[in-house]
Design an enzyme around this catalytic site. Structure first.
Site, PDB file in Angstrom:
ATOM      1  N   SER A 183     -12.326  -4.212   1.048  1.00  0.00           N
ATOM      2  CA  SER A 183     -11.318  -3.151   1.123  1.00  0.00           C
ATOM      3  C   SER A 183     -11.140  -2.512  -0.258  1.00  0.00           C
ATOM      4  O   SER A 183     -11.203  -1.287  -0.413  1.00  0.00           O
ATOM      5  CB  SER A 183      -9.998  -3.760   1.616  1.00  0.00           C
ATOM      6  N   LYS A 187     -13.152   1.299  -1.677  1.00  0.00           N
ATOM      7  CA  LYS A 187     -12.340   2.441  -2.127  1.00  0.00           C
ATOM      8  C   LYS A 187     -12.700   2.819  -3.558  1.00  0.00           C
ATOM      9  O   LYS A 187     -12.812   3.975  -3.897  1.00  0.00           O
ATOM     10  CB  LYS A 187     -10.858   2.053  -2.171  1.00  0.00           C
TER      11      LYS A 187
END
Ligand code: URA
Length: 435
Positions: A183, A187
């Protein structure tokens, strides 16, 4: 290949291939795979785990699930910072203006609250008018002009993480090493920073409760970042008690403003100076740790950081007057002190529970579509190692709903543990991982 088969495979303890992971991520982003199947897969990953190779494939598929931002139009070395999430963790709000005030461009993509932890965007939205829905062009323009911009995750950049993040938040699948590493790193890779400084929390209020697991997570993320050609450093910091004293949204912004005025809690300032030091070193703005530390402390004292924060808030539509008049931030209608049940030194605070109390007061989401109440939260009055007499205030609760407030009050009373003998203050910075 079909999703049901992949769920069975992972549930039975097998390893997913690169093609299978790409099929699953692309299908989920396109809407071909529904939330309920992805939720089952997340739970299977949670229990079975993923090996290094699967984690890297997952990260890369998520990073490439949308646009890869090209930040070459921003002058200078772009350094991104990201926390694995904690209670009272308002670090990004202090660190961004601190480092930007020294000329390092900060182009940050932030998230909302996750599980019992708060999110930078929710906190910033307690400033009237502030928004994070910038186009890529506005984002780049703001970073060039102000040196600091924070955007929410758009549908264009790492959309797989945007969807998975919201789903994990409400399906008890946050605290897994591979899911956290993919995660965060997807990003960061998609958002185009040249270097990445990570704050990996450890302790009862973090997703990784044990230092051993936090260390593994830090190493995994540093390995992913460095192998993608981005210099990556991870600071392992304590999250056995909330960072600073404020936990909530507007209440944390108030503490940020105090910190930017040079009157913040010592632990918050120490962590920001440590992370900021590594950001300045990565950006080539300081030659040594000692130089970087001095620059960071001086920029706060000079008032430049507060000014930078105000400039950043205005550039994103917010009412910067709140920064000089924090009483304009959302206020709760019920305020009450929680008092100590015993006399003694505070031995332990159930950190995750404090995050849960804030969530239950309305400061976080129980379901994906919930609106949050920006005014509620908790102000701790005592932390580990402090001495209290029975009946002294240990925290103040801010709420709006009498029912939720009653429950919060009881939970707070029993979240503190006492000792008759002196308790040592906790060490905040546990380690720094560079490779
Ligand atoms: N922060 C993120 O962006 N993702 C996680 O999974 C945890 C913290």
């Amino acid at each position: 290949m079909y999703m049901g088969g992949l769920i069975v495979k992972k549930r039975n303890g097998d390893t997913l291939t690169k093609e299978e992971i790409e099929f699953m991520i692309n299908g989920y982003v396109k809407g071909d795979i529904p939330d309920y199947q992805m939720a089952a897969m997340l739970m299977a990953i949670y229990f079975v785990g993923m090996n290094d190779e699967e984690t890297v494939c997952l990260t890369m598929s998520m990073a490439h699930s949308g646009d890869m931002l090209d930040l070459s139009a921003i002058e200078g070395i772009k350094v991104a910072q990201h926390s694995t999430g904690g209670v009272g963790d308002k670090t990004s709000l202090v660190l961004g203006p601190m480092v930007a005030s020294l000329g390092v461009p900060i182009a940050k993509m932030s998230g909302r609250g996750l599980g019992h932890t708060g999110g930078t965007i929710d906190k910033l939205e307690s400033i009237n008018g502030f928004h994070t829905s910038l186009t890529t062009e506005q984002f780049i323009e703001n970073v060039n002009r102000v040196k600091l911009a924070i955007m929410g995750q758009t549908a264009d950049i790492a959309p797989a993480d945007k969807k998975l993040y919201a789903l994990r938040d409400v399906t008890a699948t946050v605290d897994n090493m591979s899911l956290i590493a993919s995660s965060i790193m997807s990003k960061k890779l998609a958002a185009g920073a040249d270097a990445i400084v990570l704050d990996v929390k450890t302790g009862s209020g973090a997703f990784m409760k044990k230092e051993k697991d936090s260390r593994l997570l830090a190493k995994e993320m540093v390995k992913i970042g460095n192998s993608a050609g981005r210099r990556t450093v991870a600071v392992i910091s304590d999250m056995d008690q909330p960072l600073g004293y404020a936990v909530g949204n507007a209440i944390e912004v108030r503490e940020v403003i105090e910190t930017l005025n040079g009157r913040g809690p010592a632990d918050l300032e120490e962590l920001c100076v440590t992370l900021g030091t590594h950001m300045l070193l990565c950006a080539g703005k300081a030659a040594t740790e000692a130089d970087a530390e001095k620059m960071l402390k001086e920029t706060i004292q000079s008032g430049a950081v507060l000014k930078k924060f105000a400039e950043f808030v205005s550039a994103q539509g917010g009412d910067s007057d709140c920064i000089y008049h924090p009483e304009k931030l959302p206020q709760a209608s019920i305020v009450k002190e929680v008092t100590a049940l015993e006399t003694g030194y505070i031995k332990k605070i159930l950190c995750e529970e404090i995050g849960v109390v804030s969530l239950l007061l309305g400061g976080g989401r129980r379901k994906k579509e919930d609106e949050i109440d920006l005014s509620v939260g908790i102000m701790l009055r005592k932390k580990v190692g402090d001495f209290v007499n029975k009946g002294d205030s240990i925290a103040t609760i801010y709420g709006n709903d009498p029912e939720k407030f009653k429950d919060a009050y009881h939970r707070m009373e029993v979240a503190y543990f006492y000792s008759k003998t002196v308790v040592e203050k906790k060490k905040l910075i546990k380690d720094i991982i560079k490779e």
